[in-house]
Design a protein around this motif. Structure first.
Motif, PDB file in Angstrom:
ATOM      1  N   SER A  43       0.827  -1.205   0.000  1.00  8.83           N
ATOM      2  CA  SER A  43       0.000   0.000   0.000  1.00  8.83           C
ATOM      3  C   SER A  43       0.858   1.250   0.000  1.00  8.83           C
ATOM      4  O   SER A  43       0.606   2.192  -0.758  1.00  8.83           O
ATOM      5  N   SER A  44       1.886   1.275   0.836  1.00  6.31           N
ATOM      6  CA  SER A  44       2.736   2.461   0.892  1.00  6.31           C
ATOM      7  C   SER A  44       3.526   2.628  -0.406  1.00  6.31           C
ATOM      8  O   SER A  44       3.760   3.754  -0.847  1.00  6.31           O
ATOM      9  N   LEU A  45       3.912   1.527  -1.032  1.00  3.14           N
ATOM     10  CA  LEU A  45       4.624   1.620  -2.319  1.00  3.14           C
ATOM     11  C   LEU A  45       3.701   2.131  -3.425  1.00  3.14           C
ATOM     12  O   LEU A  45       4.136   2.893  -4.291  1.00  3.14           O
ATOM     13  N   ILE A  46       2.449   1.720  -3.387  1.00  6.13           N
ATOM     14  CA  ILE A  46       1.487   2.201  -4.383  1.00  6.13           C
ATOM     15  C   ILE A  46       1.276   3.700  -4.214  1.00  6.13           C
ATOM     16  O   ILE A  46       1.277   4.448  -5.199  1.00  6.13           O
ATOM     17  N   ILE A  64       2.440   9.300  -6.076  1.00  5.23           N
ATOM     18  CA  ILE A  64       3.019  10.615  -5.805  1.00  5.23           C
ATOM     19  C   ILE A  64       4.142  10.909  -6.797  1.00  5.23           C
ATOM     20  O   ILE A  64       4.206  12.004  -7.375  1.00  5.23           O
ATOM     21  N   LYS A  65       5.025   9.931  -7.015  1.00 12.86           N
ATOM     22  CA  LYS A  65       6.136  10.105  -7.966  1.00 12.86           C
ATOM     23  C   LYS A  65       5.599  10.446  -9.355  1.00 12.86           C
ATOM     24  O   LYS A  65       6.125  11.342 -10.034  1.00 12.86           O
ATOM     25  N   THR A  66       4.561   9.759  -9.784  1.00 10.62           N
ATOM     26  CA  THR A  66       3.974  10.019 -11.098  1.00 10.62           C
ATOM     27  C   THR A  66       3.323  11.395 -11.141  1.00 10.62           C
ATOM     28  O   THR A  66       3.561  12.174 -12.063  1.00 10.62           O
ATOM     29  N   LEU A  67       2.521  11.719 -10.141  1.00 11.79           N
ATOM     30  CA  LEU A  67       1.816  13.002 -10.127  1.00 11.79           C
ATOM     31  C   LEU A  67       2.778  14.190 -10.078  1.00 11.79           C
ATOM     32  O   LEU A  67       2.494  15.239 -10.673  1.00 11.79           O
ATOM     33  N   GLU A  68       3.885  14.041  -9.381  1.00 12.73           N
ATOM     34  CA  GLU A  68       4.838  15.149  -9.263  1.00 12.73           C
ATOM     35  C   GLU A  68       5.399  15.570 -10.617  1.00 12.73           C
ATOM     36  O   GLU A  68       5.844  16.701 -10.791  1.00 12.73           O
ATOM     37  N   LYS A  75      -0.396  11.676   0.505  1.00 13.02           N
ATOM     38  CA  LYS A  75       0.630  11.434   1.524  1.00 13.02           C
ATOM     39  C   LYS A  75       0.016  11.013   2.851  1.00 13.02           C
ATOM     40  O   LYS A  75       0.634  10.265   3.617  1.00 13.02           O
ATOM     41  N   ASN A  76      -1.179  11.483   3.136  1.00 16.95           N
ATOM     42  CA  ASN A  76      -1.843  11.198   4.410  1.00 16.95           C
ATOM     43  C   ASN A  76      -2.992  10.215   4.274  1.00 16.95           C
ATOM     44  O   ASN A  76      -3.752  10.024   5.216  1.00 16.95           O
ATOM     45  N   PHE A  77      -3.126   9.607   3.104  1.00 14.10           N
ATOM     46  CA  PHE A  77      -4.271   8.746   2.824  1.00 14.10           C
ATOM     47  C   PHE A  77      -4.156   7.432   3.586  1.00 14.10           C
ATOM     48  O   PHE A  77      -3.116   6.777   3.557  1.00 14.10           O
ATOM     49  N   ASP A 106      11.850  15.854 -19.030  1.00 14.16           N
ATOM     50  CA  ASP A 106      11.772  14.441 -18.677  1.00 14.16           C
ATOM     51  C   ASP A 106      11.504  13.609 -19.938  1.00 14.16           C
ATOM     52  O   ASP A 106      10.379  13.586 -20.438  1.00 14.16           O
ATOM     53  N   PRO A 107      12.521  12.905 -20.454  1.00 12.11           N
ATOM     54  CA  PRO A 107      12.315  12.118 -21.676  1.00 12.11           C
ATOM     55  C   PRO A 107      11.383  10.919 -21.468  1.00 12.11           C
ATOM     56  O   PRO A 107      10.937  10.317 -22.436  1.00 12.11           O
ATOM     57  N   ASN A 108      11.080  10.583 -20.226  1.00 19.17           N
ATOM     58  CA  ASN A 108      10.197   9.450 -19.931  1.00 19.17           C
ATOM     59  C   ASN A 108       8.776   9.883 -19.611  1.00 19.17           C
ATOM     60  O   ASN A 108       7.942   9.053 -19.255  1.00 19.17           O
ATOM     61  N   PHE A 109       8.489  11.178 -19.721  1.00 17.03           N
ATOM     62  CA  PHE A 109       7.161  11.676 -19.403  1.00 17.03           C
ATOM     63  C   PHE A 109       6.126  11.052 -20.336  1.00 17.03           C
ATOM     64  O   PHE A 109       6.258  11.086 -21.555  1.00 17.03           O
ATOM     65  N   GLY A 110       5.101  10.443 -19.750  1.00 18.16           N
ATOM     66  CA  GLY A 110       4.042   9.822 -20.531  1.00 18.16           C
ATOM     67  C   GLY A 110       4.304   8.392 -20.928  1.00 18.16           C
ATOM     68  O   GLY A 110       3.490   7.772 -21.593  1.00 18.16           O
ATOM     69  N   PHE A 111       5.438   7.859 -20.509  1.00 19.76           N
ATOM     70  CA  PHE A 111       5.747   6.468 -20.798  1.00 19.76           C
ATOM     71  C   PHE A 111       5.494   5.627 -19.547  1.00 19.76           C
ATOM     72  O   PHE A 111       5.918   5.996 -18.456  1.00 19.76           O
ATOM     73  N   ASN A 112       4.855   4.496 -19.731  1.00 17.24           N
ATOM     74  CA  ASN A 112       4.643   3.574 -18.622  1.00 17.24           C
ATOM     75  C   ASN A 112       5.999   3.071 -18.149  1.00 17.24           C
ATOM     76  O   ASN A 112       6.916   2.875 -18.950  1.00 17.24           O
ATOM     77  N   TYR A 113       6.113   2.851 -16.863  1.00 16.55           N
ATOM     78  CA  TYR A 113       7.396   2.403 -16.290  1.00 16.55           C
ATOM     79  C   TYR A 113       7.823   1.043 -16.837  1.00 16.55           C
ATOM     80  O   TYR A 113       8.993   0.704 -16.779  1.00 16.55           O
ATOM     81  N   THR A 114       6.894   0.283 -17.379  1.00 18.59           N
ATOM     82  CA  THR A 114       7.244  -1.040 -17.929  1.00 18.59           C
ATOM     83  C   THR A 114       7.604  -0.970 -19.419  1.00 18.59           C
ATOM     84  O   THR A 114       7.967  -1.983 -19.997  1.00 18.59           O
TER      85      THR A 114
END
Length: 164
Positions: free
Chosen positions: A3-6, A11-15, A94-96, A152-160
């Motif tokens: 849960s904390s990793l999700i 947060i990492k994506t939204l930032e 962050k507080n969810f 960010d050259p990875n913006f919009g790309f899925n991490y996989t």
């Protein structure tokens, strides 16, 4: 633990949205001149954040209604309003309280009317992260057509997505 990793992943994506909102003018945020859909970066940004807003409005009956989006047009037209909304969503995340032991019911319209879907909070947050990346890809397409580059050259790309 997952849960904390999700939440951290979300947060990492939204930032990454800060890269765009800090670079654009209000006119570029609301520009809807790019074919084929003629949607604006601001409309995609608002849509992304509304998805999270629905999650945070979980009821006492553990229901999340994805059809009850706020759809505040000011977010689509003002970088400052979009930044405020983005920062509020990130702070709320962050507080969810992500109790993964409970089932939740998500209400959504998949094309045949509103239905109820039994799932978990972890699943809906994972969906929110993928949904965000999907819309970032569309935003990246719009940016490219407006001849705007971001750092960010990875913006919009899925991490996989395989790296070339």
């Amino acid at each position: 633990m997952s849960s904390s990793l999700i939440i951290k992943s979300n947060i990492k994506t939204l930032e990454k949205a800060h890269l765009i909102l800090n670079k654009l003018s209000n006119d570029l945020l609301s520009d809807s001149s790019i074919a084929p859909y003629y949607s604006s970066i601001g409309s995609h940004m608002r849509h992304i954040l509304d998805f999270y807003s629905c999650i945070f409005n979980i009821t006492n009956e553990n229901k999340i209604d994805l059809t009850a989006r706020p759809r505040n047009k000011a977010i689509e037209n003002s970088c400052e309003e979009a930044k405020i909304y983005l920062n509020n969503i990130i702070e709320t995340l962050k507080n969810f309280n992500c109790n993964s032991n409970k089932n939740i019911i998500v209400l959504d319209d998949l094309g045949l009317g509103t239905i109820e879907i039994l799932t978990t909070i972890e699943s809906i947050l994972a969906q929110a992260n993928s949904h965000t990346i999907h819309h970032f890809a569309i935003i990246n397409y719009i940016l490219n057509n407006l001849n705007i580059t971001i750092e960010d050259p990875n913006f919009g790309f899925n991490y996989t997505t395989p790296k070339k």
